[in-house]
Design a protein around this motif. Structure first.
Motif, PDB file in Angstrom:
ATOM      1  N   PHE A 183      38.325  58.920  34.658  1.00 14.49           N
ATOM      2  CA  PHE A 183      39.745  58.575  34.531  1.00 14.49           C
ATOM      3  C   PHE A 183      40.529  59.749  33.972  1.00 14.49           C
ATOM      4  O   PHE A 183      40.016  60.533  33.181  1.00 14.49           O
ATOM      5  N   LYS A 184      41.782  59.825  34.355  1.00 11.48           N
ATOM      6  CA  LYS A 184      42.670  60.825  33.777  1.00 11.48           C
ATOM      7  C   LYS A 184      43.048  60.324  32.374  1.00 11.48           C
ATOM      8  O   LYS A 184      43.452  59.171  32.217  1.00 11.48           O
ATOM      9  N   THR A 185      42.879  61.196  31.385  1.00 11.38           N
ATOM     10  CA  THR A 185      43.211  60.817  30.005  1.00 11.38           C
ATOM     11  C   THR A 185      44.059  61.916  29.374  1.00 11.38           C
ATOM     12  O   THR A 185      44.086  63.050  29.839  1.00 11.38           O
ATOM     13  N   SER A 186      44.712  61.553  28.298  1.00 14.16           N
ATOM     14  CA  SER A 186      45.402  62.518  27.448  1.00 14.16           C
ATOM     15  C   SER A 186      45.105  62.102  26.020  1.00 14.16           C
ATOM     16  O   SER A 186      44.268  61.218  25.795  1.00 14.16           O
ATOM     17  N   LYS A 187      45.771  62.676  25.062  1.00 13.58           N
ATOM     18  CA  LYS A 187      45.453  62.433  23.653  1.00 13.58           C
ATOM     19  C   LYS A 187      45.321  60.940  23.312  1.00 13.58           C
ATOM     20  O   LYS A 187      44.398  60.543  22.635  1.00 13.58           O
ATOM     21  N   GLY A 188      46.225  60.107  23.779  1.00  8.15           N
ATOM     22  CA  GLY A 188      46.182  58.688  23.432  1.00  8.15           C
ATOM     23  C   GLY A 188      46.293  57.743  24.605  1.00  8.15           C
ATOM     24  O   GLY A 188      46.568  56.560  24.420  1.00  8.15           O
ATOM     25  N   ALA A 189      46.086  58.269  25.823  1.00  8.14           N
ATOM     26  CA  ALA A 189      46.334  57.451  27.017  1.00  8.14           C
ATOM     27  C   ALA A 189      45.203  57.552  28.034  1.00  8.14           C
ATOM     28  O   ALA A 189      44.539  58.573  28.136  1.00  8.14           O
ATOM     29  N   ILE A 190      45.033  56.453  28.769  1.00 11.66           N
ATOM     30  CA  ILE A 190      44.092  56.397  29.885  1.00 11.66           C
ATOM     31  C   ILE A 190      44.878  55.910  31.089  1.00 11.66           C
ATOM     32  O   ILE A 190      45.662  54.962  30.979  1.00 11.66           O
ATOM     33  N   GLN A 191      44.661  56.549  32.235  1.00 13.34           N
ATOM     34  CA  GLN A 191      45.324  56.121  33.466  1.00 13.34           C
ATOM     35  C   GLN A 191      44.312  55.389  34.346  1.00 13.34           C
ATOM     36  O   GLN A 191      43.292  55.965  34.715  1.00 13.34           O
ATOM     37  N   PHE A 192      44.608  54.122  34.655  1.00 10.68           N
ATOM     38  CA  PHE A 192      43.779  53.353  35.568  1.00 10.68           C
ATOM     39  C   PHE A 192      44.434  53.391  36.950  1.00 10.68           C
ATOM     40  O   PHE A 192      45.581  52.960  37.095  1.00 10.68           O
ATOM     41  N   PRO A 193      43.725  53.932  37.952  1.00 13.16           N
ATOM     42  CA  PRO A 193      44.306  54.015  39.298  1.00 13.16           C
ATOM     43  C   PRO A 193      44.637  52.625  39.858  1.00 13.16           C
ATOM     44  O   PRO A 193      43.915  51.659  39.625  1.00 13.16           O
ATOM     45  N   ILE A 194      45.713  52.567  40.592  1.00 15.90           N
ATOM     46  CA  ILE A 194      46.178  51.318  41.196  1.00 15.90           C
ATOM     47  C   ILE A 194      45.180  50.798  42.228  1.00 15.90           C
ATOM     48  O   ILE A 194      44.987  49.605  42.364  1.00 15.90           O
ATOM     49  N   ASP A 195      44.536  51.724  42.942  1.00 15.07           N
ATOM     50  CA  ASP A 195      43.674  51.324  44.058  1.00 15.07           C
ATOM     51  C   ASP A 195      42.222  51.048  43.664  1.00 15.07           C
ATOM     52  O   ASP A 195      41.374  50.871  44.517  1.00 15.07           O
ATOM     53  N   LYS A 196      41.936  51.001  42.353  1.00 15.88           N
ATOM     54  CA  LYS A 196      40.571  50.704  41.900  1.00 15.88           C
ATOM     55  C   LYS A 196      40.577  49.513  40.955  1.00 15.88           C
ATOM     56  O   LYS A 196      41.588  49.201  40.329  1.00 15.88           O
ATOM     57  N   GLU A 197      39.428  48.858  40.866  1.00 14.27           N
ATOM     58  CA  GLU A 197      39.290  47.727  39.932  1.00 14.27           C
ATOM     59  C   GLU A 197      39.432  48.230  38.493  1.00 14.27           C
ATOM     60  O   GLU A 197      39.026  49.353  38.179  1.00 14.27           O
ATOM     61  N   LEU A 198      39.977  47.391  37.637  1.00 18.45           N
ATOM     62  CA  LEU A 198      40.031  47.746  36.221  1.00 18.45           C
ATOM     63  C   LEU A 198      38.613  47.751  35.650  1.00 18.45           C
ATOM     64  O   LEU A 198      37.820  46.858  35.963  1.00 18.45           O
ATOM     65  N   PRO A 199      38.281  48.718  34.791  1.00 12.88           N
ATOM     66  CA  PRO A 199      36.962  48.759  34.163  1.00 12.88           C
ATOM     67  C   PRO A 199      36.929  47.789  32.966  1.00 12.88           C
ATOM     68  O   PRO A 199      37.028  48.202  31.802  1.00 12.88           O
ATOM     69  N   VAL A 200      36.806  46.507  33.256  1.00  9.77           N
ATOM     70  CA  VAL A 200      36.964  45.462  32.251  1.00  9.77           C
ATOM     71  C   VAL A 200      36.006  45.641  31.067  1.00  9.77           C
ATOM     72  O   VAL A 200      36.423  45.527  29.911  1.00  9.77           O
ATOM     73  N   GLU A 201      34.739  45.934  31.328  1.00  9.39           N
ATOM     74  CA  GLU A 201      33.789  46.094  30.220  1.00  9.39           C
ATOM     75  C   GLU A 201      34.190  47.242  29.303  1.00  9.39           C
ATOM     76  O   GLU A 201      34.094  47.129  28.078  1.00  9.39           O
ATOM     77  N   LEU A 202      34.637  48.328  29.875  1.00 12.33           N
ATOM     78  CA  LEU A 202      35.081  49.474  29.083  1.00 12.33           C
ATOM     79  C   LEU A 202      36.332  49.113  28.278  1.00 12.33           C
ATOM     80  O   LEU A 202      36.428  49.438  27.086  1.00 12.33           O
ATOM     81  N   ILE A 203      37.264  48.419  28.898  1.00  8.40           N
ATOM     82  CA  ILE A 203      38.477  47.980  28.196  1.00  8.40           C
ATOM     83  C   ILE A 203      38.094  47.088  27.016  1.00  8.40           C
ATOM     84  O   ILE A 203      38.619  47.236  25.917  1.00  8.40           O
ATOM     85  N   GLN A 204      37.154  46.177  27.232  1.00  9.92           N
ATOM     86  CA  GLN A 204      36.713  45.300  26.150  1.00  9.92           C
ATOM     87  C   GLN A 204      36.136  46.108  24.990  1.00  9.92           C
ATOM     88  O   GLN A 204      36.458  45.849  23.828  1.00  9.92           O
ATOM     89  N   LYS A 205      35.290  47.092  25.296  1.00 14.18           N
ATOM     90  CA  LYS A 205      34.697  47.922  24.239  1.00 14.18           C
ATOM     91  C   LYS A 205      35.771  48.678  23.459  1.00 14.18           C
ATOM     92  O   LYS A 205      35.699  48.779  22.234  1.00 14.18           O
ATOM     93  N   ILE A 206      36.749  49.199  24.175  1.00 13.46           N
ATOM     94  CA  ILE A 206      37.819  49.953  23.525  1.00 13.46           C
ATOM     95  C   ILE A 206      38.658  49.042  22.631  1.00 13.46           C
ATOM     96  O   ILE A 206      38.988  49.406  21.493  1.00 13.46           O
ATOM     97  N   VAL A 207      39.001  47.855  23.120  1.00 17.80           N
ATOM     98  CA  VAL A 207      39.797  46.922  22.320  1.00 17.80           C
ATOM     99  C   VAL A 207      39.018  46.506  21.067  1.00 17.80           C
ATOM    100  O   VAL A 207      39.583  46.466  19.964  1.00 17.80           O
ATOM    101  N   LEU A 208      37.732  46.237  21.206  1.00 14.11           N
ATOM    102  CA  LEU A 208      36.915  45.877  20.032  1.00 14.11           C
ATOM    103  C   LEU A 208      36.849  47.032  19.033  1.00 14.11           C
ATOM    104  O   LEU A 208      36.918  46.818  17.818  1.00 14.11           O
ATOM    105  N   PHE A 209      36.744  48.249  19.524  1.00 15.11           N
ATOM    106  CA  PHE A 209      36.762  49.438  18.674  1.00 15.11           C
ATOM    107  C   PHE A 209      38.075  49.508  17.899  1.00 15.11           C
ATOM    108  O   PHE A 209      38.096  49.733  16.686  1.00 15.11           O
ATOM    109  N   ARG A 210      39.187  49.304  18.611  1.00 18.54           N
ATOM    110  CA  ARG A 210      40.503  49.351  17.958  1.00 18.54           C
ATOM    111  C   ARG A 210      40.680  48.207  16.963  1.00 18.54           C
ATOM    112  O   ARG A 210      41.250  48.405  15.894  1.00 18.54           O
ATOM    113  N   LEU A 211      40.164  47.030  17.287  1.00 20.10           N
ATOM    114  CA  LEU A 211      40.233  45.911  16.344  1.00 20.10           C
ATOM    115  C   LEU A 211      39.529  46.274  15.042  1.00 20.10           C
ATOM    116  O   LEU A 211      40.064  46.041  13.956  1.00 20.10           O
TER     117      LEU A 211
END
Length: 113
Positions: A79-107
């Motif tokens: 994925f394209k990233t920058s200091k605090g951002a991740i870009q999820f392409p429109i034409d691909k499925e969201l990486p749900v498991e990765l999103i879950q891990k990141i949200v739990l980390f932030r929690l």
């Protein structure tokens, strides 16, 4: 309808499903977080900003803070990233498991505040 659901309903139809999916994943993991619009983006707030997301012209933006980007750098290579951002392409499925891990980390980070 929550303020974030209203935001999603005002996006182009072809983006709504992915935005709704992202919203649902975050809401399930952080039900105690407050929902608001900050910086023009849907935001989950818990002892400070937890995560933001947004419909962008060419992608779905996910903003989990720089520490999360650094912590998950190996898993974010596709994925394209920058200091605090991740870009999820429109034409691909969201990486749900990765999103879950990141949200739990932030929690965990925000609860320690």
């Amino acid at each position: 309808m929550t303020i974030i659901e209203k935001y999603i309903s005002n996006t182009p139809k072809d983006r709504q499903e992915k935005l709704q999916q992202l919203y649902t994943v975050i809401k399930q993991l952080a039900p105690e977080a407050t929902e608001k619009i900050a910086y023009g983006m849907p935001t989950f707030y818990l002892n400070g900003n937890l995560v933001h997301f947004a419909n962008m012209k060419n992608h779905i933006g996910f903003y989990p803070a720089p520490a999360a980007i650094e912590a998950f750098k190996p898993e974010l290579t596709g994925f394209k990233t920058s200091k605090g951002a991740i870009q999820f392409p429109i034409d691909k499925e969201l990486p749900v498991e990765l999103i879950q891990k990141i949200v739990l980390f932030r929690l965990e980070e925000q609860i320690r505040k």
